[in-house]
Scaffold this motif. Structure first.
Motif: not given
Length: 253
Positions: A157-161, A184-185, A227-233, A240-248
């Protein structure tokens, strides 16, 4: 509301089990017909299972605090392609240096910005090291600015900010008509698999060796694999939505 509903379900289930257990241990006559009262409780629990499953895995991930590779990128589509390379490099270098200074980042080693590729190693004020990659910008290609971190999951979260602050400062220096943002996670080190909206369900106990899911949500494209999630928009709010809702997840299910 979800939490309140689940708490009521859990309390009802626990109290029913306690009453039955007390009846058995005190050698009272047990009316087993009362077990039918568990049916609506179990049905309600079943319908709330997704919520329980997601939040349990989020809590487990937060407690384990595994290492994750996090890469965030944005694109600069510069309108004037006729600008000379040396002039473009100088313009980009000044803008990046200003954005780095205003963001509070610290150079590990200052480096001249060169097109089409430059890598700079930086550090945040919290002593977190990361790389800043600048690529493209020649032959009419967009300039791609990427921040690459190896961090614990609690620091995402801090790195994204930090990334959004830097992006806004840098983008303000240029006129651009288009936007694109990527993340990319990578959970390869922790062997976790990211879940967002869709996942796989195994019909037996075999381990899933490889998989890939691709789907579009609005203007955002999401790719999920081992082991990876990539999103582009085109919109930051989508990321923001991806990073708040994804689940490892520990396993693909």
């Amino acid at each position: 509301m979800k939490i309140f509903k689940f708490c009521l379900i859990a309390i009802s289930l626990v109290m029913t089990i306690i009453n039955i257990w007390k009846a058995i241990t005190t050698k009272l006559v047990v009316n087993w017909f009362n077990l039918t009262s568990l049916a609506p409780i179990l049905i309600a629990l079943y319908y709330e299972w997704d919520w329980l499953f997601i939040n349990w895995n989020k809590l487990k991930s937060w407690l384990l605090n595994k290492t994750v590779s996090f890469k965030a990128s944005f694109y600069l589509y510069l309108d004037n392609d006729s600008v000379e390379k040396n002039k473009r490099e100088k313009e980009l270098s000044n803008a990046i240096n200003d954005a780095i200074q205003q963001s509070g980042f610290i150079y590990q080693k200052k480096k001249k910005i060169s097109i089409p590729y430059t890598r700079i190693i930086l550090m945040t004020q919290g002593r977190l090291k990361f790389t800043l990659d600048i690529s493209g910008g020649d032959h009419g290609t967009p300039i791609v600015i990427s921040m690459d971190y190896q961090i614990s999951s609690k620091n995402i979260t801090q790195c994204w900010k930090n990334f959004k602050t830097f992006q806004q400062l840098l983008a303000a220096k240029f006129i651009t008509q288009k936007q694109r943002y990527d993340i990319l996670l990578d959970f390869s080190t922790s062997k976790q698999n990211p879940f967002y909206r869709l996942t796989l369900k195994s019909l037996d106990t075999k381990e899933v060796a490889t998989f890939r899911l691709n789907f579009v949500e609005g203007e955002m494209r999401v790719d999920i694999c081992n082991n990876q999630l990539h999103a582009s928009s085109k919109k930051l709010v989508d990321i923001d939505k991806i990073l708040s809702e994804y689940v490892p997840l520990t396993h693909v299910i």
